[in-house]
Design an enzyme around this catalytic site. Structure first.
Site, PDB file in Angstrom:
ATOM      1  N   CYS A 269       0.826  -1.202   0.000  1.00  0.00           N
ATOM      2  CA  CYS A 269       0.000   0.000   0.000  1.00  0.00           C
ATOM      3  C   CYS A 269       0.866   1.260   0.000  1.00  0.00           C
ATOM      4  CB  CYS A 269      -1.016  -0.046   1.132  1.00  0.00           C
ATOM      5  SG  CYS A 269      -2.505   0.884   0.721  1.00  0.00           S
TER       6      CYS A 269
ATOM      7  N   HIS B 179      -3.706  -5.047   0.446  1.00  0.00           N
ATOM      8  CA  HIS B 179      -3.177  -5.566   1.719  1.00  0.00           C
ATOM      9  C   HIS B 179      -3.254  -7.090   1.743  1.00  0.00           C
ATOM     10  CE1 HIS B 179      -2.695  -1.763   3.919  1.00  0.00           C
ATOM     11  NE2 HIS B 179      -3.716  -1.354   3.176  1.00  0.00           N
TER      12      HIS B 179
ATOM     13  N   GLU C  61      -1.712  -9.083   3.532  1.00  0.00           N
ATOM     14  CA  GLU C  61      -1.560  -9.651   4.876  1.00  0.00           C
ATOM     15  C   GLU C  61      -2.896 -10.054   5.500  1.00  0.00           C
ATOM     16  OE1 GLU C  61      -1.120  -6.513   4.003  1.00  0.00           O
ATOM     17  OE2 GLU C  61      -1.621  -5.065   5.588  1.00  0.00           O
TER      18      GLU C  61
HETATM   19  N1  GLN Z   1      -2.103   6.894   2.516  1.00  0.00           N
HETATM   20  C1  GLN Z   1      -2.172   6.101   1.331  1.00  0.00           C
HETATM   21  C2  GLN Z   1      -3.508   6.234   0.625  1.00  0.00           C
HETATM   22  O1  GLN Z   1      -4.455   6.691   1.196  1.00  0.00           O
HETATM   23  C3  GLN Z   1      -1.862   4.647   1.632  1.00  0.00           C
HETATM   24  C4  GLN Z   1      -2.878   3.969   2.465  1.00  0.00           C
HETATM   25  C5  GLN Z   1      -2.401   2.681   3.069  1.00  0.00           C
HETATM   26  O2  GLN Z   1      -1.210   2.402   3.089  1.00  0.00           O
HETATM   27  N2  GLN Z   1      -3.324   1.885   3.617  1.00  0.00           N
HETATM   28  O3  GLN Z   1      -3.620   5.876  -0.526  1.00  0.00           O
END
Ligand code: GLN
Length: 554
Positions: free
Chosen positions: A381, A507, A509
């Site tokens: 992410c 994600h 995970e």
């Molecule tokens: N801050 C980033 C976004 O909003 C990444 C979000 C995250 O890592 N969950 O896209």
């Protein structure tokens, strides 16, 4: 008739209720029962989505896009029953729903009160989880008995057996039996008081699970049984486990908990089949490799902030029979000390998700280090977004390339707001959330790891790779190995001329389990094992404590 188990906690917080509840779920499933898990959280936030990881640890995301308590991660990793939006309610959500009903005039002018309106709402969300194809619902009540906030939940579960039938409900209270070194004694008084508080509310626990550092003798169990008004066989010891969280369910079986539950609730079942647990522990006890992974994040010192990532690395370790040592590295430390000094000894570097500008430059430096030194790198992410920023700046030479989340004036917004996000101002449940499909590119690391062409993964972000730069990145040999099915959104990037450099916008995970580690995590850990053995071929592996976060805000 669905059976209901309620799990409460006493004496102190962080006593391991989440893990214990998940373990109970695992044991009942191992007995062939259909289990649903649920967590009721007493805080007033509508969900943990807007809470700081410092306060609350990781926000766990479900397939349906709900942002939930990290205990739901334990539930998903330990049990197989589906979890949905109905699996986690907070005081805020309960009140919001009651207040909306009031605004719609559904209470026909009555005075709206905690009893019966709030408690009715709580009972209805508990019933809802048990409506279809379920043998047992396990509802964990967050917080500690004695907290003001918990009272409506406790009152609701007190009322619950009046409607569902006493014989269909079981109350389990998790408590602490501390060992006083000076007196060389276990102390049962805090447990007596905590149960006393529950009984004042009208709840008589059926089972006490006693967390302890030292074994509880028969006499001490008899004393607890007498004072707390439970049979002695219902005083279950749960001694701290030094080695692995997977010892917890086994110790509960050894102390007769699953047998007691099925007997008391009249559930037909066979003895628990725990082959998979024994196999996990065997693999953890006999590691063939020992590697170290640096997780470089903003909240590295908080052990729950990247909970599912640590667990997924552990699962990959179990898969490869490798002991994975974690280095929890504060990205600001890299800004201060430089990546060479902090990261040199590691076999792999992982940059997890996150929000906010602090520590971004440290992450970018860590990624540059991994890319230039050929160290396996996994970005998740925000970790992927930082990899794009790093590549834009240092490989393509895009001056001050950045994400528009952190620098609105950047001449090169290589990461920018998703179109659908531009008009959104309201926080809470408004990101790109939950499961989304993606297509993988032939011949990529990602395709090879997954072994299939189409995947579905969970998301939680507002920003995305800026397609204006796609050609430039590709011309510099970055591969976009996963995209949304229409090709419009970049979901995975990788570098083909690097041992293992993969970063994902989702994600992974959240979908890893101890019995089926996530393919990207197993591939990453394999790359780290390969690097380690190349660097250090002759050193034998020694069993290290596997993974023990028994207390982790659960
Ligand atoms: N801050 C980033 C976004 O909003 C990444 C979000 C995250 O890592 N969950 O896209």
């Amino acid at each position: 008739m669905t059976k209901h188990i309620f799990v409460t906690g006493g004496v102190v917080s962080s006593i391991g209720k989440g893990l214990t509840s998940a373990s109970i779920g695992m044991l009942l499933e191992a007995r062939g029962l259909r289990v649903r898990m649920q967590k009721l959280d007493p805080y007033i936030n509508v969900d943990p989505g807007t809470m700081s990881p410092y306060q609350h640890g990781e926000v766990y995301v479900l397939d349906d896009g709900s942002e939930t308590d990290l205990d739901l991660g334990h539930y998903e990793r330990f049990t197989s029953g589906p979890l949905t939006r109905d699996s986690n309610y907070t005081t805020g959500q309960i009140y919001l729903s009651v207040i909306e009903k009031e605004r719609r005039g559904e209470f026909l002018g009555k005075t709206v009160q905690v009893i019966p309106h709030i408690t009715d709402e709580i009972k209805s969300v508990i019933r809802k989880v048990g409506e279809r194809d379920v043998d047992v619902v396990i509802t964990e009540i967050g917080g500690t008995v004695g907290d003001i906030e918990s009272l409506p939940f406790l009152e609701a579960i007190r009322q619950f057996p009046r409607e569902a039938g006493e014989e269909n409900c079981l109350f389990i209270h998790l408590t602490l039996v501390p060992y006083l070194k000076a007196a060389a004694e276990l102390k049962t008084k805090p447990t007596q008081h905590s149960v006393g508080q529950l009984r004042q509310i009208g709840i008589q626990p059926d089972v006490l699970i006693c967390r302890c550092e030292q074994s509880i003798s028969r006499e001490e169990r008899e004393k607890i049984a007498l004072f707390c008004n439970v049979p002695v066989q219902a005083v279950i010891e749960e001694k701290d486990k030094d080695f692995s969280i997977y010892e917890v369910p086994l110790s509960l079986v050894n102390n007769g908990l699953d047998e007691l539950i099925v007997k008391r609730l009249g559930l037909p079942s066979h003895p628990a089949d725990l082959k998979h647990l024994h196999e996990i522990l065997r693999r953890q006890r006999e590691p063939k490799h020992e590697i170290s992974i640096a997780v470089v994040g903003k909240y590295a010192e908080h052990k729950d902030a990247y909970k599912s990532i640590y667990e997924a690395l552990d699962h990959a370790g179990i898969h490869h029979q490798a002991s994975v040592r974690l280095g929890r590295i504060q990205s600001s430390e890299i800004e201060r000390e430089g990546p060479e000094c902090v990261l040199s000894g590691y076999d792999g570097i992982l940059v997890p998700g996150g929000f906010g500008e602090r520590g971004i430059e440290g992450k970018v430096q860590a990624i540059r280090f991994a890319r230039e030194k050929g160290i396996p790198f996994f970005g998740i992410c925000l970790g992927m977004q930082c990899a794009v920023i790093e590549f834009g700046r240092n490989v393509i030479g895009l001056d001050r390339a950045h994400s528009s989340e952190f620098d609105r004036e950047t001449p090169h917004p290589v990461i920018c707001l998703l179109d659908e996000q531009r008009e959104i101002t309201r926080m809470g449940g408004t990101m790109r959330l939950g499961k989304q499909p993606a297509e993988l590119r032939e011949g990529s690391h990602a395709k090879q790891a997954y072994g299939v062409s189409s995947i579905v993964e969970r998301h939680r972000h507002r920003y995305e790779f800026n397609n204006v730069y796609r050609q430039q990145f590709e011309a510099n040999s970055m591969v976009f190995s996963g995209t949304s099915p229409d090709g419009g959104l970049v979901e995975i990037i990788e570098l083909p001329n690097h041992p293992w450099f993969v970063a994902v916008q989702f994600h992974p995970e959240f979908k890893s389990k101890p019995t089926s580690a996530h393919p990207l995590f197993t591939d990453f850990v394999q790359a780290a094992i390969t690097r380690h053995s190349r660097r250090n071929s002759a050193r034998p592996a020694t069993p290290a404590p596997a993974h023990n976060d028994q207390n982790a805000n659960v």
